[in-house]
Design an enzyme around this catalytic site. Structure first.
Site, PDB file in Angstrom:
ATOM      1  N   GLY A   1       0.772  -1.203   0.014  1.00 49.90           N
ATOM      2  CA  GLY A   1      -0.091   0.010  -0.059  1.00 49.90           C
ATOM      3  C   GLY A   1       0.795   1.342  -0.066  1.00 49.90           C
ATOM      4  CB  ALA A   2       4.234   1.959  -1.061  1.00 49.83           C
TER       5      ALA A   2
ATOM      6  N   GLY B   1      -0.718   8.093   0.548  1.00 45.18           N
ATOM      7  CA  GLY B   1      -1.332   8.117   2.079  1.00 45.18           C
ATOM      8  C   GLY B   1       0.135   7.845   2.940  1.00 45.18           C
TER       9      GLY B   1
ATOM     10  NE  ARG C   1      -5.973  -2.009  -5.483  1.00 46.72           N
ATOM     11  CZ  ARG C   1      -7.002  -1.646  -4.769  1.00 46.72           C
ATOM     12  NH1 ARG C   1      -8.049  -2.478  -4.981  1.00 46.72           N
ATOM     13  NH2 ARG C   1      -7.020  -0.648  -3.946  1.00 46.72           N
TER      14      ARG C   1
ATOM     15  CE1 TYR D   1      -9.802   0.321   7.671  1.00 49.58           C
ATOM     16  CE2 TYR D   1     -10.605   1.399   9.678  1.00 49.58           C
ATOM     17  CZ  TYR D   1      -9.743   1.292   8.598  1.00 49.58           C
ATOM     18  OH  TYR D   1      -8.357   1.781   9.176  1.00 49.58           O
TER      19      TYR D   1
HETATM   20  N1  LIG Z   1      -5.431   7.595   7.837  1.00 47.75           N
HETATM   21  C1  LIG Z   1      -5.851   7.019   8.728  1.00 47.75           C
HETATM   22  O1  LIG Z   1      -6.597   8.029   9.893  1.00 47.75           O
HETATM   23  C2  LIG Z   1      -5.930   5.755   9.431  1.00 47.75           C
HETATM   24  C3  LIG Z   1      -6.327   5.532  10.634  1.00 47.75           C
HETATM   25  C4  LIG Z   1      -6.150   4.163  11.135  1.00 47.75           C
HETATM   26  C5  LIG Z   1      -5.539   3.047  10.296  1.00 47.75           C
HETATM   27  N2  LIG Z   1      -5.076   3.292   9.016  1.00 47.75           N
HETATM   28  C6  LIG Z   1      -4.489   2.338   8.174  1.00 47.75           C
HETATM   29  O2  LIG Z   1      -3.234   2.771   7.782  1.00 47.75           O
HETATM   30  C7  LIG Z   1      -2.875   2.032   6.581  1.00 47.75           C
HETATM   31  C8  LIG Z   1      -2.962   3.166   5.359  1.00 47.75           C
HETATM   32  O3  LIG Z   1      -3.878   3.949   5.273  1.00 47.75           O
HETATM   33  P1  LIG Z   1      -3.800   5.452   4.440  1.00 47.75           P
HETATM   34  O4  LIG Z   1      -4.847   6.401   5.278  1.00 47.75           O
HETATM   35  O5  LIG Z   1      -2.596   5.783   4.132  1.00 47.75           O
HETATM   36  O6  LIG Z   1      -4.908   4.632   3.488  1.00 47.75           O
HETATM   37  P2  LIG Z   1      -5.120   5.159   1.766  1.00 47.75           P
HETATM   38  O7  LIG Z   1      -4.361   6.600   1.532  1.00 47.75           O
HETATM   39  O8  LIG Z   1      -6.454   4.902   1.303  1.00 47.75           O
HETATM   40  O9  LIG Z   1      -3.884   4.110   1.164  1.00 47.75           O
HETATM   41  C9  LIG Z   1      -4.307   2.680   1.100  1.00 47.75           C
HETATM   42  C10 LIG Z   1      -3.003   1.947   0.559  1.00 47.75           C
HETATM   43  O10 LIG Z   1      -3.370   0.736   0.277  1.00 47.75           O
HETATM   44  C11 LIG Z   1      -3.264   0.094  -0.981  1.00 47.75           C
HETATM   45  N3  LIG Z   1      -4.388  -1.024  -1.197  1.00 47.75           N
HETATM   46  C12 LIG Z   1      -5.734  -0.873  -1.120  1.00 47.75           C
HETATM   47  N4  LIG Z   1      -6.122  -2.159  -1.362  1.00 47.75           N
HETATM   48  C13 LIG Z   1      -5.241  -2.828  -1.873  1.00 47.75           C
HETATM   49  C14 LIG Z   1      -5.068  -4.218  -2.588  1.00 47.75           C
HETATM   50  N5  LIG Z   1      -6.083  -4.941  -2.664  1.00 47.75           N
HETATM   51  N6  LIG Z   1      -3.815  -4.551  -2.986  1.00 47.75           N
HETATM   52  C15 LIG Z   1      -2.764  -3.779  -2.868  1.00 47.75           C
HETATM   53  N7  LIG Z   1      -2.709  -2.702  -2.201  1.00 47.75           N
HETATM   54  C16 LIG Z   1      -3.951  -2.196  -1.718  1.00 47.75           C
HETATM   55  C17 LIG Z   1      -3.803   1.268  -1.927  1.00 47.75           C
HETATM   56  O11 LIG Z   1      -2.949   1.224  -3.109  1.00 47.75           O
HETATM   57  P3  LIG Z   1      -3.665   0.857  -4.695  1.00 47.75           P
HETATM   58  O12 LIG Z   1      -5.118   1.417  -4.350  1.00 47.75           O
HETATM   59  O13 LIG Z   1      -2.758   1.345  -5.423  1.00 47.75           O
HETATM   60  O14 LIG Z   1      -3.573  -0.711  -4.547  1.00 47.75           O
HETATM   61  C18 LIG Z   1      -2.934   2.505  -1.102  1.00 47.75           C
HETATM   62  O15 LIG Z   1      -1.640   2.510  -1.413  1.00 47.75           O
HETATM   63  C19 LIG Z   1      -4.290   1.303   6.213  1.00 47.75           C
HETATM   64  O16 LIG Z   1      -4.157   0.111   6.606  1.00 47.75           O
HETATM   65  C20 LIG Z   1      -5.298   2.176   7.082  1.00 47.75           C
HETATM   66  O17 LIG Z   1      -6.437   0.897   7.395  1.00 47.75           O
HETATM   67  C21 LIG Z   1      -5.287   4.632   8.663  1.00 47.75           C
END
Ligand SMILES: NC(=O)c1ccc[n+]([C@@H]2O[C@H](COP(=O)([O-])OP(=O)(O)OC[C@H]3O[C@@H](n4cnc5c(N)ncnc54)[C@H](OP(=O)(O)O)[C@@H]3O)[C@@H](O)[C@H]2O)c1
Length: 230
Positions: free
Chosen positions: A7-8, A11, A33, A149
């Site tokens: 997920g790089a 975010g 992806r 979630y």
């Molecule tokens: N932001 C917050 O407030 C928060 C709070 C609690 C926990 N988190 C956790 O922190 C992590 C990062 O969150 P974020 O806020 O940076 O989220 P984000 O901006 O939505 O990024 C999510 C990343 O996951 C990848 N991803 C999603 N589905 C995928 C799949 N099927 N295969 C491969 N890659 C996949 C996406 O890449 P592609 O779409 O290019 O595949 C994207 O790079 C997540 O696990 C999230 O649940 C975030």
């Protein structure tokens, strides 16, 4: 260190990748992806230490990943950061919705850890860091619409404890950081209009530090990383 981050493409994962890439001796493999931004990061890396692979956690794409890491005889750090959010009232969540969320947030991690374990075990002190959520942290505030979630993140936290126990003799350490709000596209989807007190750059830097050092102090731990609600 040999490091894999899921997920790089945006975010927190994107910032984490940039942070690790600052150290020339790190070799980093980025998975998601969408790969445009991974390609760009790799091309602009002053140390030429970033590689990338288009990888969907919901599909069994194991052969191409194994091929990619063939030259690595060990993996020091795996950060299971990729995550999928779905905000929907419980009665509107279909079986397909639940399966989709659990496939990315839990089974994707299960498959990846199983695949990479031999190389994680080959590292001196490997570390698998699962990125959980306060939504999946026992006793934390819960929010309507986030049942699938949050339940998937709770399962990920529990998996972390189980694997730490199962591999405590010779395996990598396993820890889970349960994040609070971080300003990213995912947060904007979950809590429209809410401004998080922490940015993705700062969180990326913290996660890089913890992934590198945390296994010396923690194993099988689920740690809340939050200064706000949500
Ligand atoms: N932001 C917050 O407030 C928060 C709070 C609690 C926990 N988190 C956790 O922190 C992590 C990062 O969150 P974020 O806020 O940076 O989220 P984000 O901006 O939505 O990024 C999510 C990343 O996951 C990848 N991803 C999603 N589905 C995928 C799949 N099927 N295969 C491969 N890659 C996949 C996406 O890449 P592609 O779409 O290019 O595949 C994207 O790079 C997540 O696990 C999230 O649940 C975030």
């Amino acid at each position: 260190m040999h490091i894999i981050i899921t997920g790089a493409s945006r975010g927190i994962g994107y910032e984490l990748a940039k942070f690790f890439a600052k150290q020339a001796e790190n070799k980093i493999l980025l998975l998601s992806r969408n790969v445009d931004r991974l390609q760009e990061l790799s091309a602009n890396s002053p140390h030429a230490n970033i590689d990338w692979l288009a990888y969907d956690l919901t599909r069994a794409e194991e052969a191409k990943l194994l091929e990619k890491i063939k030259p690595w005889n060990h993996i020091d750090i795996l950060v299971n950061n990729a995550g999928q959010l779905l905000s929907k009232p419980f009665t509107e969540l279909t079986r397909h919705d639940w399966e989709s969320i659990f496939t990315t947030n839990l089974f994707g991690v299960v498959d990846l850890v199983r695949l990479l374990l031999p190389k994680l075990e080959a590292a001196n002190h490997g570390h698998v860091l699962n990125i959980g959520s306060m939504g999946g942290f026992q006793g934390s505030s819960k929010f309507p619409g986030l049942s699938a979630y949050s339940a998937s993140k709770a399962a990920l936290a529990n998996l972390t404890e189980c694997l730490a126990e199962e591999y405590k003799e010779k395996g990598p350490a396993f820890n889970c950081l349960s994040l609070g709000a971080v300003q990213t596209e995912m947060l904007a989807e979950a809590f429209p209009g809410y401004e998080a007190p922490v940015g993705s750059q700062d969180m990326g830097a913290f996660i890089a530090w913890f992934a590198t050092n945390g296994h010396r102090f923690f194993n099988g731990k689920i740690l809340p990383v939050s200064i706000s609600t949500p």
